[in-house]
Design a protein around this motif. Structure first.
Motif, PDB file in Angstrom:
ATOM      1  N   TRP A 332       0.832  -1.207   0.000  1.00  0.00           N
ATOM      2  CA  TRP A 332       0.000   0.000   0.000  1.00  0.00           C
ATOM      3  C   TRP A 332       0.864   1.254   0.000  1.00  0.00           C
ATOM      4  CZ3 TRP A 332      -0.209   3.987   3.530  1.00  0.00           C
ATOM      5  CH2 TRP A 332      -1.259   4.903   3.366  1.00  0.00           C
ATOM      6  N   LEU A 333       1.907   1.283   0.821  1.00  0.00           N
ATOM      7  CA  LEU A 333       2.772   2.457   0.901  1.00  0.00           C
ATOM      8  C   LEU A 333       3.482   2.702  -0.428  1.00  0.00           C
ATOM      9  CD1 LEU A 333       3.944   4.677   2.708  1.00  0.00           C
ATOM     10  CD2 LEU A 333       5.737   3.077   3.404  1.00  0.00           C
ATOM     11  N   ALA A 334       3.976   1.653  -1.064  1.00  0.00           N
ATOM     12  CA  ALA A 334       4.654   1.811  -2.356  1.00  0.00           C
ATOM     13  C   ALA A 334       3.694   2.329  -3.419  1.00  0.00           C
ATOM     14  CB  ALA A 334       5.264   0.470  -2.786  1.00  0.00           C
ATOM     15  N   ASP A 335       2.461   1.837  -3.417  1.00  0.00           N
ATOM     16  CA  ASP A 335       1.492   2.280  -4.411  1.00  0.00           C
ATOM     17  C   ASP A 335       1.132   3.752  -4.209  1.00  0.00           C
ATOM     18  OD1 ASP A 335       1.467  -0.240  -5.476  1.00  0.00           O
ATOM     19  OD2 ASP A 335      -0.350  -0.883  -4.421  1.00  0.00           O
ATOM     20  N   GLU A 336       0.969   4.192  -2.961  1.00  0.00           N
ATOM     21  CA  GLU A 336       0.614   5.586  -2.707  1.00  0.00           C
ATOM     22  C   GLU A 336       1.745   6.526  -3.119  1.00  0.00           C
ATOM     23  OE1 GLU A 336      -2.202   6.928  -1.826  1.00  0.00           O
ATOM     24  OE2 GLU A 336      -3.210   4.980  -1.716  1.00  0.00           O
ATOM     25  N   VAL A 337       2.983   6.150  -2.832  1.00  0.00           N
ATOM     26  CA  VAL A 337       4.119   6.987  -3.236  1.00  0.00           C
ATOM     27  C   VAL A 337       4.224   7.035  -4.759  1.00  0.00           C
ATOM     28  CG1 VAL A 337       6.631   7.237  -3.151  1.00  0.00           C
ATOM     29  CG2 VAL A 337       5.369   6.587  -1.083  1.00  0.00           C
ATOM     30  N   GLU A 338       3.998   5.907  -5.404  1.00  0.00           N
ATOM     31  CA  GLU A 338       4.103   5.853  -6.863  1.00  0.00           C
ATOM     32  C   GLU A 338       3.033   6.728  -7.520  1.00  0.00           C
ATOM     33  OE1 GLU A 338       6.027   4.921 -10.254  1.00  0.00           O
ATOM     34  OE2 GLU A 338       6.608   4.293  -8.210  1.00  0.00           O
ATOM     35  N   SER A 339       1.847   6.810  -6.905  1.00  0.00           N
ATOM     36  CA  SER A 339       0.763   7.583  -7.511  1.00  0.00           C
ATOM     37  C   SER A 339       1.035   9.080  -7.519  1.00  0.00           C
ATOM     38  CB  SER A 339      -0.542   7.313  -6.764  1.00  0.00           C
ATOM     39  OG  SER A 339      -0.468   7.821  -5.437  1.00  0.00           O
ATOM     40  N   ILE A 340       1.947   9.568  -6.677  1.00  0.00           N
ATOM     41  CA  ILE A 340       2.232  10.995  -6.592  1.00  0.00           C
ATOM     42  C   ILE A 340       3.660  11.320  -7.022  1.00  0.00           C
ATOM     43  CG2 ILE A 340       3.072  11.087  -4.216  1.00  0.00           C
ATOM     44  CD1 ILE A 340       1.315  13.536  -3.773  1.00  0.00           C
ATOM     45  N   ARG A 341       4.389  10.307  -7.487  1.00  0.00           N
ATOM     46  CA  ARG A 341       5.796  10.500  -7.818  1.00  0.00           C
ATOM     47  C   ARG A 341       5.994  11.540  -8.913  1.00  0.00           C
ATOM     48  NH1 ARG A 341      10.303   7.334  -6.952  1.00  0.00           N
ATOM     49  NH2 ARG A 341       9.005   5.669  -6.094  1.00  0.00           N
ATOM     50  N   LEU A 342       5.067  11.636  -9.868  1.00  0.00           N
ATOM     51  CA  LEU A 342       5.232  12.555 -10.993  1.00  0.00           C
ATOM     52  C   LEU A 342       5.305  14.006 -10.543  1.00  0.00           C
ATOM     53  CD1 LEU A 342       2.808  10.993 -13.642  1.00  0.00           C
ATOM     54  CD2 LEU A 342       5.313  10.948 -13.631  1.00  0.00           C
ATOM     55  N   LEU A 343       4.650  14.328  -9.400  1.00  0.00           N
ATOM     56  CA  LEU A 343       4.694  15.711  -8.912  1.00  0.00           C
ATOM     57  C   LEU A 343       6.062  16.074  -8.359  1.00  0.00           C
ATOM     58  CD1 LEU A 343       1.228  15.933  -7.087  1.00  0.00           C
ATOM     59  CD2 LEU A 343       1.805  16.587  -9.429  1.00  0.00           C
ATOM     60  N   GLY A 344       6.906  15.089  -8.143  1.00  0.00           N
ATOM     61  CA  GLY A 344       8.231  15.355  -7.586  1.00  0.00           C
ATOM     62  C   GLY A 344       9.255  15.774  -8.611  1.00  0.00           C
ATOM     63  N   ARG A 345       8.866  15.924  -9.879  1.00  0.00           N
ATOM     64  CA  ARG A 345       9.737  16.361 -10.966  1.00  0.00           C
ATOM     65  C   ARG A 345      10.999  15.506 -11.019  1.00  0.00           C
ATOM     66  NH1 ARG A 345       8.255  20.408  -7.916  1.00  0.00           N
ATOM     67  NH2 ARG A 345      10.354  20.775  -7.125  1.00  0.00           N
ATOM     68  N   GLN A 346      12.160  16.123 -10.852  1.00  0.00           N
ATOM     69  CA  GLN A 346      13.437  15.419 -10.986  1.00  0.00           C
ATOM     70  C   GLN A 346      13.978  14.908  -9.653  1.00  0.00           C
ATOM     71  OE1 GLN A 346      14.581  14.856 -14.011  1.00  0.00           O
ATOM     72  NE2 GLN A 346      12.847  16.022 -14.848  1.00  0.00           N
ATOM     73  N   LEU A 347      13.156  14.941  -8.611  1.00  0.00           N
ATOM     74  CA  LEU A 347      13.631  14.513  -7.303  1.00  0.00           C
ATOM     75  C   LEU A 347      13.762  12.992  -7.251  1.00  0.00           C
ATOM     76  CD1 LEU A 347      11.417  16.805  -5.002  1.00  0.00           C
ATOM     77  CD2 LEU A 347      13.851  17.086  -5.522  1.00  0.00           C
ATOM     78  N   ASP A 348      14.732  12.542  -6.445  1.00  0.00           N
ATOM     79  CA  ASP A 348      14.954  11.109  -6.249  1.00  0.00           C
ATOM     80  C   ASP A 348      14.133  10.669  -5.031  1.00  0.00           C
ATOM     81  OD1 ASP A 348      15.806   8.538  -6.173  1.00  0.00           O
ATOM     82  OD2 ASP A 348      17.824   8.986  -5.418  1.00  0.00           O
ATOM     83  N   ILE A 349      13.048   9.913  -5.280  1.00  0.00           N
ATOM     84  CA  ILE A 349      12.124   9.502  -4.221  1.00  0.00           C
ATOM     85  C   ILE A 349      12.296   8.012  -3.988  1.00  0.00           C
ATOM     86  CG2 ILE A 349       9.722   9.423  -3.463  1.00  0.00           C
ATOM     87  CD1 ILE A 349       9.157  11.662  -5.500  1.00  0.00           C
ATOM     88  N   ALA A 350      12.691   7.630  -2.768  1.00  0.00           N
ATOM     89  CA  ALA A 350      12.934   6.227  -2.431  1.00  0.00           C
ATOM     90  C   ALA A 350      11.966   5.789  -1.345  1.00  0.00           C
ATOM     91  CB  ALA A 350      14.375   6.037  -1.958  1.00  0.00           C
ATOM     92  N   VAL A 351      11.601   4.488  -1.380  1.00  0.00           N
ATOM     93  CA  VAL A 351      10.716   3.888  -0.381  1.00  0.00           C
ATOM     94  C   VAL A 351      11.476   2.741   0.285  1.00  0.00           C
ATOM     95  CG1 VAL A 351       8.523   2.728   0.052  1.00  0.00           C
ATOM     96  CG2 VAL A 351       8.667   4.506  -1.710  1.00  0.00           C
ATOM     97  N   ASP A 352      11.545   2.767   1.624  1.00  0.00           N
ATOM     98  CA  ASP A 352      12.283   1.749   2.374  1.00  0.00           C
ATOM     99  C   ASP A 352      11.339   1.095   3.385  1.00  0.00           C
ATOM    100  OD1 ASP A 352      14.080   0.155   3.643  1.00  0.00           O
ATOM    101  OD2 ASP A 352      15.139   1.781   4.679  1.00  0.00           O
ATOM    102  N   CYS A 353      11.012  -0.165   3.149  1.00  0.00           N
ATOM    103  CA  CYS A 353      10.156  -0.935   4.072  1.00  0.00           C
ATOM    104  C   CYS A 353      10.908  -2.119   4.672  1.00  0.00           C
ATOM    105  CB  CYS A 353       8.902  -1.428   3.348  1.00  0.00           C
ATOM    106  SG  CYS A 353       7.825  -0.102   2.759  1.00  0.00           S
ATOM    107  N   SER A 354      12.226  -2.044   4.653  1.00  0.00           N
ATOM    108  CA  SER A 354      13.026  -3.177   5.131  1.00  0.00           C
ATOM    109  C   SER A 354      12.879  -3.419   6.627  1.00  0.00           C
ATOM    110  CB  SER A 354      14.501  -2.944   4.778  1.00  0.00           C
ATOM    111  OG  SER A 354      14.971  -1.744   5.389  1.00  0.00           O
ATOM    112  N   ALA A 355      12.490  -2.384   7.378  1.00  0.00           N
ATOM    113  CA  ALA A 355      12.356  -2.542   8.829  1.00  0.00           C
ATOM    114  C   ALA A 355      11.035  -3.178   9.237  1.00  0.00           C
ATOM    115  CB  ALA A 355      12.501  -1.183   9.525  1.00  0.00           C
ATOM    116  N   LEU A 356      10.145  -3.413   8.264  1.00  0.00           N
ATOM    117  CA  LEU A 356       8.840  -3.988   8.577  1.00  0.00           C
ATOM    118  C   LEU A 356       8.890  -5.510   8.526  1.00  0.00           C
ATOM    119  CD1 LEU A 356       6.486  -1.667   6.489  1.00  0.00           C
ATOM    120  CD2 LEU A 356       6.905  -1.580   8.947  1.00  0.00           C
ATOM    121  N   PRO A 357       8.096  -6.183   9.373  1.00  0.00           N
ATOM    122  CA  PRO A 357       7.998  -7.641   9.265  1.00  0.00           C
ATOM    123  C   PRO A 357       7.413  -8.035   7.907  1.00  0.00           C
ATOM    124  CG  PRO A 357       7.096  -6.861  11.349  1.00  0.00           C
ATOM    125  CD  PRO A 357       7.336  -5.653  10.509  1.00  0.00           C
TER     126      PRO A 357
END
Length: 474
Positions: A332-357
């Motif tokens: 869910w978190l990855a999908d929500e970030v991906e849906s708004i990624r285009l508004l970030g223009r040239q910014l490098d947007i990363a998602v880290d869920c490695s700390a989750l079970p």
């Protein structure tokens, strides 16, 4: 003729009829509740009901015990009556009248002799039957007894049992009536004293509530909470105080929104007016297209401002009911970030869920939670220079989402203030770092809906970290 005056006598009848059946309530006198009217209304209602209940109960009990009492009276008096009868039979019948007067002097109650036929209209048929069968008949008021003397037409009369023997010494009221009057009078006095000590605090609290309600009705919402001491009206006072605080909060929100929106509207409107003034004087096509693009961007900004303001007002006016559902959180978190990624223009947007079970499921409102996350990302887009990191972790059953950027950061003394509506660290009106100061306020309202919180801190990237935290399983 005014609208309140009746045109004829017939028109007054409905009002008169209504007034006759209207319940008498404590009326205002001089702008206050009438303590005496309130007291007497309660007193007469309670005392009248109590007396009515007592009379009905006494009648029911007396009726139920009537047969038992009459049988007891007959058994109690039978010996006395037999002795009197024996004494009379020792004398000729013509001397009974004189002899009964002699015997009467020895009794406290009266004795007499009457003819049998005189009792047909004075006794009930059941008592007549008892009299003719040789039994003792009792009057309807149970104060007189009749006994037929043998087979003669003479009837012995005993009583009144409750009255004095001498007529000249009879008192005005019977003893039982005087006892009832004294008893009810004492009960009424004690009840009046007790009711007074109960009604007076209630009246005082009613008056305090009325004064507070009157001030609120006049628009004086800063009126102090009414000082209520009785437990009966304490919930009403608390409700009135809560309502006053809610009205103050809504008024503050209204003023805040009005001032903030009017202030934010000035910039795009001023830019549009400038572009419209420049448009007729610009012969170059490229310059005209640039001005048109500026106006379209200003219209988009106005539309976004209205949409964001309405969203904030909806959350501020009343917190909607949460509808939780379980989601696979990392996806869910990855999908929500991906849906708004285009508004970030040239910014490098990363998602880290490695700390989750692995395969963690979290309860959230799938309609409201995206508001909070997207507003955090939009805030990061405005201030980040190159990198944005969205991470999540589970700590003590609390799910946390961190949005870090490498921007200017937030001073420690301003980290709580940024969650207030229309507050910004960067006062610029440039579109790159502008905004309305509502995004983080909306995020906090969404977290309140989830029973969580939103807070600001410093990020490892050098900029700001905004954290959303709530219980993973509701």
């Amino acid at each position: 003729m005014t609208g309140t005056e009746p045109e004829n006598g017939a028109s007054t009848r409905p009002g008169l009829a209504r007034s006759l059946f209207r319940v008498s309530l404590p009326r205002w006198r001089g702008g206050q509740y009438s303590l005496s009217k309130l007291f007497f209304n309660f007193y007469f209602l309670a005392m009248g009901s109590f007396i009515a209940i007592a009379i009905v109960a006494d009648f029911i009990i007396t009726t139920a015990q009537q047969g038992i009492t009459d049988d007891y009276s007959r058994r109690f008096m039978r010996g006395t009556i037999t002795l009197i009868e024996d004494e009379l039979h020792r004398h000729p019948r013509r001397q009974w009248a004189e002899q009964i007067k002699v015997i009467d002097e020895k009794f406290y109650y009266r004795l007499g002799i009457v003819e049998r036929r005189s009792l047909d209209s004075r006794l009930a048929s059941a008592q007549i039957d008892k009299l003719d069968s040789g039994d003792i008949a009792i009057s309807h008021d149970r104060d007189l007894m009749y006994y037929r003397l043998g087979t003669s037409s003479k009837v012995l009369v005993i009583g009144p049992l409750s009255a004095s023997r001498k007529s000249e010494t009879q008192e005005g009221l019977p003893l039982d009536l005087r006892l009832r009057l004294w008893t009810w009078g004492l009960i009424g006095a004690i009840f009046a004293v007790a009711l007074w000590f109960w009604v007076r605090p209630v009246w005082r609290d009613l008056e305090a509530l009325r004064q507070t309600a009157r001030l609120l009705g006049d628009g004086k919402f800063e009126a102090p909470a009414p000082q209520v001491r009785t437990q009966l009206l304490a919930p009403l006072a608390e409700t009135l105080h809560s309502m006053n605080e809610r009205v103050l909060q809504l008024l503050a929100t209204h003023r805040e929104l009005s001032c903030g929106i009017s202030h934010e509207l000035r910039t795009p409107i001023a830019r549009m007016r400038f572009a419209l003034e420049m448009l007729p004087e610009t012969p170059l096509l490229e310059e005209r297209q640039r001005l048109w693009a500026m106006m379209e961007a200003d219209l988009d900004e106005l539309d976004q401002l209205i949409d964001t303001s309405l969203t904030y007002a909806r959350f501020e006016r009343e917190i909607p009911e949460a509808h939780f559902s379980s989601v696979r959180f990392a996806d869910w978190l990855a999908d929500e970030v991906e849906s708004i990624r285009l508004l970030g223009r040239q910014l490098d947007i990363a998602v880290d869920c490695s700390a989750l079970p692995a395969g963690l499921h979290v309860d959230l409102d799938r309609k409201a939670m995206p508001y909070a996350l997207r507003n955090l990302l939009r805030n990061a887009f405005k201030y980040a220079q190159q990198n944005i990191l969205v991470s999540a972790e589970l700590v003590d059953e609390q799910i946390r989402i961190h949005v870090d950027d490498d921007g200017i950061g937030i001073p420690e003394e301003e980290r709580e203030h940024v969650f207030s509506a229309f507050s910004r660290l960067d006062r610029s009106r440039d579109r790159a770092t502008g905004g309305y100061g509502l995004g983080l306020a909306i995020a906090r309202r969404v977290m309140e809906l989830h029973g969580g919180t939103a807070c600001a801190g410093s990020a490892a990237l050098g900029g700001a970290r905004i954290t959303l935290s709530w219980r993973a399983h509701q």
